[in-house]
Design a protein around this motif. Structure first.
Motif, short mmCIF file in Angstrom:
data_model
loop_
_atom_site.label_atom_id
_atom_site.label_comp_id
_atom_site.label_asym_id
_atom_site.label_seq_id
_atom_site.Cartn_x
_atom_site.Cartn_y
_atom_site.Cartn_z
N ALA A 51 45.05 27.95 32.36
CA ALA A 51 44.12 28.00 31.23
C ALA A 51 44.75 28.74 30.06
O ALA A 51 44.56 28.36 28.90
N GLU A 52 45.55 29.76 30.33
CA GLU A 52 46.23 30.49 29.27
C GLU A 52 47.27 29.61 28.58
O GLU A 52 47.40 29.63 27.36
N ASP A 53 47.99 28.81 29.38
CA ASP A 53 48.96 27.89 28.79
C ASP A 53 48.26 26.92 27.85
O ASP A 53 48.74 26.66 26.73
N LEU A 54 47.14 26.35 28.29
CA LEU A 54 46.41 25.38 27.49
C LEU A 54 45.90 26.02 26.20
O LEU A 54 45.92 25.39 25.14
N ALA A 55 45.46 27.27 26.28
CA ALA A 55 44.94 27.95 25.09
C ALA A 55 46.02 28.12 24.03
O ALA A 55 45.71 28.14 22.83
N GLN A 56 47.28 28.22 24.45
CA GLN A 56 48.37 28.37 23.49
C GLN A 56 48.65 27.08 22.73
O GLN A 56 49.38 27.11 21.72
N MET A 57 48.10 25.96 23.17
CA MET A 57 48.30 24.66 22.52
C MET A 57 47.04 24.20 21.78
O MET A 57 46.92 23.03 21.42
N ARG A 58 46.11 25.10 21.55
CA ARG A 58 44.82 24.77 20.97
C ARG A 58 44.48 25.74 19.84
O ARG A 58 45.00 26.85 19.82
N PRO A 59 43.53 25.42 18.94
CA PRO A 59 42.82 24.13 18.88
C PRO A 59 43.70 23.01 18.32
O PRO A 59 44.57 23.26 17.48
N VAL A 60 43.47 21.82 18.80
CA VAL A 60 44.18 20.65 18.29
C VAL A 60 43.74 20.41 16.85
O VAL A 60 42.57 20.55 16.52
N ARG A 61 44.70 20.06 15.99
CA ARG A 61 44.36 19.86 14.58
C ARG A 61 45.28 18.81 13.98
O ARG A 61 46.35 18.52 14.51
N ALA A 176 61.70 27.55 13.92
CA ALA A 176 61.68 28.55 12.86
C ALA A 176 60.52 29.53 13.03
O ALA A 176 60.58 30.68 12.56
N ASP A 177 59.44 29.10 13.67
CA ASP A 177 58.26 29.94 13.85
C ASP A 177 58.52 31.09 14.81
O ASP A 177 59.33 30.98 15.74
N THR A 178 57.82 32.18 14.62
CA THR A 178 57.72 33.18 15.67
C THR A 178 56.49 32.86 16.51
O THR A 178 55.59 32.13 16.07
N TYR A 179 56.45 33.41 17.72
CA TYR A 179 55.39 33.05 18.66
C TYR A 179 54.09 33.75 18.30
O TYR A 179 54.00 34.98 18.27
N ILE A 180 53.08 32.93 18.01
CA ILE A 180 51.73 33.41 17.69
C ILE A 180 50.78 32.72 18.65
O ILE A 180 50.89 31.50 18.87
N ASP A 181 49.85 33.46 19.23
CA ASP A 181 48.92 32.88 20.18
C ASP A 181 48.10 31.76 19.55
O ASP A 181 47.40 31.97 18.55
N GLY A 182 48.15 30.58 20.13
CA GLY A 182 47.31 29.46 19.72
C GLY A 182 47.51 29.04 18.28
O GLY A 182 48.44 29.46 17.59
N TYR A 183 46.60 28.17 17.82
CA TYR A 183 46.69 27.60 16.48
C TYR A 183 45.50 27.95 15.60
O TYR A 183 45.26 27.30 14.58
N ALA A 184 44.74 28.97 15.96
CA ALA A 184 43.62 29.38 15.11
C ALA A 184 44.15 29.77 13.74
O ALA A 184 45.11 30.53 13.62
N ASP A 185 43.54 29.21 12.70
CA ASP A 185 43.90 29.50 11.30
C ASP A 185 45.30 29.03 10.93
O ASP A 185 45.86 29.46 9.91
N ALA A 186 45.90 28.16 11.75
CA ALA A 186 47.22 27.62 11.41
C ALA A 186 47.10 26.66 10.24
O ALA A 186 46.06 26.02 10.05
N PRO A 187 48.14 26.52 9.42
CA PRO A 187 48.06 25.63 8.26
C PRO A 187 47.99 24.16 8.66
O PRO A 187 48.36 23.79 9.78
N SER A 188 47.52 23.35 7.73
CA SER A 188 47.41 21.90 7.99
C SER A 188 48.68 21.16 7.60
O SER A 188 48.74 19.94 7.68
N ASP A 189 49.70 21.90 7.15
CA ASP A 189 51.00 21.29 6.89
C ASP A 189 52.01 21.88 7.88
O ASP A 189 51.64 22.65 8.77
#
Length: 242
Positions: A51-61, A176-189
């Motif tokens: 479940a933790e692995d899946l959370a790192q790939m979410r939310p889908v956007r 290029a990214d550093t590791y940030i938990d999940g995609y909450a508030d991630a940009p749309s580009d």
């Protein structure tokens, strides 16, 4: 700096590294509910994704990606030596066609006239317009779908996805990214996300779990799988469209 080949590559003249054109587009980034449902029907050898692995790939956007060039495959030992002539790779076992597994990638990155892909660019390139678990569909891949040496042109060509990129997911490509938990508030580009005092993100890595032991190494081939840089990583550079 660039020349167009008859086979449809962009060749970096100085180094000879071959690139493919990745067209602009929009895609759904992350592990979708449909993909998770497919995974639910798979018998895992080693527990699968938590479940933790899946959370790192979410939310889908939805993510918008501009066109760019990406190296056909990760840089090999021979290609890295174009910029670092003294480079030695204990993992290559003397084979210059093997992918370079870099324990200290910054030394190479300082010399490259290219950049690392963002996470979004990497996943978009790996999916290559497909919507299955990986570019060939939803059937779990096997050891024959993994490639970490590029001396056999027929094998390299057979591993290409619809964008003409070979062995996506086989080795641990640095982003290029550093590791940030999940995609909450991630940009749309496709801009990379950077946090202070964080390791870079790595995508792929199935061949790095050698020998293939049937304990779900194929999960590393999924475009959505992400984790932090560990002992070493490969570099699959990108560049602006000529």
């Amino acid at each position: 700096m660039w020349e167009r080949t008859d086979a449809g590559f962009w060749r970096h003249v100085a180094s000879g590294v071959l690139f493919r054109r990745v067209p602009a587009g929009t895609f759904r980034m992350g592990l979708s509910e449909a993909e998770e449902a497919t995974l639910a029907g798979v018998e895992f050898a080693d527990g699968g994704l938590t479940a933790e692995d899946l959370a790192q790939m979410r939310p889908v956007r939805d993510v918008r990606v501009d066109g760019f060039l990406m190296a056909r495959h990760p840089l090999t030992v021979a290609q890295v030596r174009h910029w670092l002539p003294e480079y030695e790779d204990e993992y290559a076992d003397g084979d210059e066609h093997r992918v370079a597994r870099l324990e200290w990638p910054d030394e190479l990155l300082e010399q490259l006239p290219f950049r690392l892909p963002s996470e979004a660019e990497w996943e978009y390139a790996a999916r290559a317009g497909t919507t299955g678990l990986w570019h060939r569909g939803d059937t779990p891949p096997g050891s024959g779908d993994v490639l970490d040496t590029f001396g056999d042109e027929a094998a390299v060509a057979a591993s290409e996805n619809p964008f003409g990129l070979a062995a996506m997911g086989s080795t641990a490509d640095l982003c290029a990214d550093t590791y940030i938990d999940g995609y909450a508030d991630a940009p749309s580009d496709a801009r990379p996300r950077i946090a202070e005092d964080a390791e870079r993100v790595v995508r792929g890595g199935a061949a790095d779990l050698h020998p293939w032991q049937g304990v779900d190494e194929w999960l590393m081939l999924l475009p959505s799988t992400r984790y932090e840089f560990g002992e070493f990583a490969s570099v699959r550079p990108v560049a602006p469209l000529p």
